[in-house]
Design a protein around this motif. Structure first.
Motif, PDB file in Angstrom:
ATOM      1  N   ASP A  25      31.161   9.720 -15.977  1.00 24.17           N
ATOM      2  CA  ASP A  25      31.085  10.619 -14.831  1.00 24.17           C
ATOM      3  C   ASP A  25      30.278  11.875 -15.185  1.00 24.17           C
ATOM      4  O   ASP A  25      30.706  12.675 -16.025  1.00 24.17           O
ATOM      5  CB  ASP A  25      32.502  11.017 -14.404  1.00 24.17           C
ATOM      6  CG  ASP A  25      32.512  11.827 -13.126  1.00 24.17           C
ATOM      7  OD1 ASP A  25      31.428  12.064 -12.560  1.00 24.17           O
ATOM      8  OD2 ASP A  25      33.611  12.229 -12.686  1.00 24.17           O
ATOM      9  N   PRO A  26      29.128  12.104 -14.556  1.00 22.75           N
ATOM     10  CA  PRO A  26      28.344  13.321 -14.848  1.00 22.75           C
ATOM     11  C   PRO A  26      29.118  14.600 -14.538  1.00 22.75           C
ATOM     12  O   PRO A  26      28.923  15.612 -15.228  1.00 22.75           O
ATOM     13  CB  PRO A  26      27.122  13.180 -13.931  1.00 22.75           C
ATOM     14  CG  PRO A  26      27.040  11.725 -13.616  1.00 22.75           C
ATOM     15  CD  PRO A  26      28.444  11.229 -13.594  1.00 22.75           C
ATOM     16  N   ALA A  27      29.971  14.568 -13.523  1.00 17.30           N
ATOM     17  CA  ALA A  27      30.755  15.758 -13.179  1.00 17.30           C
ATOM     18  C   ALA A  27      31.711  16.124 -14.310  1.00 17.30           C
ATOM     19  O   ALA A  27      31.929  17.313 -14.600  1.00 17.30           O
ATOM     20  CB  ALA A  27      31.534  15.524 -11.884  1.00 17.30           C
ATOM     21  N   PHE A  28      32.285  15.109 -14.969  1.00 14.78           N
ATOM     22  CA  PHE A  28      33.178  15.370 -16.092  1.00 14.78           C
ATOM     23  C   PHE A  28      32.415  15.998 -17.250  1.00 14.78           C
ATOM     24  O   PHE A  28      32.880  16.978 -17.849  1.00 14.78           O
ATOM     25  CB  PHE A  28      33.849  14.072 -16.542  1.00 14.78           C
ATOM     26  CG  PHE A  28      34.562  14.195 -17.862  1.00 14.78           C
ATOM     27  CD1 PHE A  28      35.777  14.851 -17.951  1.00 14.78           C
ATOM     28  CD2 PHE A  28      33.999  13.657 -19.022  1.00 14.78           C
ATOM     29  CE1 PHE A  28      36.432  14.983 -19.176  1.00 14.78           C
ATOM     30  CE2 PHE A  28      34.641  13.775 -20.237  1.00 14.78           C
ATOM     31  CZ  PHE A  28      35.863  14.443 -20.315  1.00 14.78           C
ATOM     32  N   TYR A  29      31.245  15.462 -17.568  1.00 15.78           N
ATOM     33  CA  TYR A  29      30.469  16.007 -18.691  1.00 15.78           C
ATOM     34  C   TYR A  29      29.962  17.410 -18.376  1.00 15.78           C
ATOM     35  O   TYR A  29      29.862  18.255 -19.275  1.00 15.78           O
ATOM     36  CB  TYR A  29      29.315  15.070 -19.029  1.00 15.78           C
ATOM     37  CG  TYR A  29      29.770  13.813 -19.720  1.00 15.78           C
ATOM     38  CD1 TYR A  29      30.260  13.854 -21.027  1.00 15.78           C
ATOM     39  CD2 TYR A  29      29.731  12.579 -19.074  1.00 15.78           C
ATOM     40  CE1 TYR A  29      30.690  12.708 -21.671  1.00 15.78           C
ATOM     41  CE2 TYR A  29      30.158  11.428 -19.715  1.00 15.78           C
ATOM     42  CZ  TYR A  29      30.638  11.499 -21.014  1.00 15.78           C
ATOM     43  OH  TYR A  29      31.077  10.371 -21.644  1.00 15.78           O
TER      44      TYR A  29
END
Length: 286
Positions: free
Chosen positions: A57-61
């Motif tokens: 998930d890009p949002a998590f990173y």
């Protein structure tokens, strides 16, 4: 003896019951929920749906990177500032020390909404006092809420302001436990104040400072209030979104409790890992 033990356990039973109901069970339940697909009704077990999404998930990173940036920059600055403040508060030359100690500790007891509103006014682009002061020394106004780097700096300033005094009071308690005889002996040996600070004060304060670092790491990994209230829910464009804010969005806005639980356990694991690393680095040599 057995009767006395039974009586003791009987008195402790209500506490254990409350502890198990509101602490132990939610911890276990949230871990189990992290392995369920909570976007369907009824919820179904799916071991990889949340954890698999987490690691892709890009949002998590993005939230992880923002949290670590704040951690790496803000915590050392805050602990250094708190140490200097504690030394100054401990100085016999300082008058009205009790008043200053209260003043430095006061930001912790100020309501979060109130202090966030004050910071938003102070850093307002058009009429904020910070931009007025910057303009007075020839620096162009800064768009604190629409520029990514400026917004991150604002979060770091806010968190440092709020918690430096709290850590300073803890370090001050450690300073007051150092025997005066140590400093008197150093003074008789003509050791300068600066050398006394670096070779006596800091080594003796090491356990207290390490304790403050661990507390600060745990607090930063859960950071939520400042990006939510000051930079308008992690703005601009997610530039100040932290893991705590991402958890909130997934759990209480998207109602994706399974994914939110996976984020929560990742936050806890990272906080434990970084804290253990600090303890290992700060351990006493054998």
């Amino acid at each position: 003896m057995r009767l006395r033990n039974r009586s003791a356990y009987a008195f402790l039973a209500p506490y254990f019951l409350v502890f198990a109901t509101f602490w132990i069970w939610p911890i276990i339940a949230s871990f189990l929920i992290s392995f369920q697909n909570t976007r369907v009704n009824p919820w179904v077990f799916s071991a990889s749906i949340n954890w698999g999404r987490l690691f892709g998930d890009p949002a998590f990173y993005n939230a992880l990177a923002n949290t670590l940036i704040i951690l790496v920059i803000q915590v050392p600055v805050m602990i250094s500032l708190a140490t200097v403040m504690a030394v100054l508060l401990n100085s016999p030359l300082l008058k009205a020390r009790s008043l200053f100690r209260f003043a430095f500790f006061a930001p912790v007891v100020v309501g979060e909404v109130a202090y966030a509103a004050v910071f938003r006014l102070m850093f307002n682009v058009d009429f904020g006092i910070i931009n007025k002061l910057l303009g007075g020394i020839g620096i162009a106004p800064v768009s604190w809420f629409s520029e990514a780097h400026a917004a991150m700096l604002l979060i770091i300033i806010a968190v440092t302001w709020r918690w430096s005094g709290y850590n300073a009071i803890i370090i001050l308690s450690g300073l007051q436990s150092i025997p005066e005889d140590v400093y008197e002996a150093a003074t008789l040996d003509r050791v300068s104040r600066v050398k006394q600070f670096f070779y006596i004060t800091l080594p003796l304060l090491k356990p207290i400072i390490l304790f403050c670092v661990v507390l600060s790491v745990i607090g930063t990994m859960q950071l939520f209030t400042e990006p939510f209230l000051i930079t308008n829910r992690g703005g601009p464009g997610g530039a100040t979104e932290t893991l705590g804010l991402l958890l909130y969005r997934q759990g209480f806005q998207s109602l994706n409790f399974g994914y939110a639980s996976a984020i929560a356990y990742t936050m806890a694991a990272l906080a434990v890992a970084i804290s253990l690393l600090n303890l290992w680095v700060g351990r006493e040599p054998k």
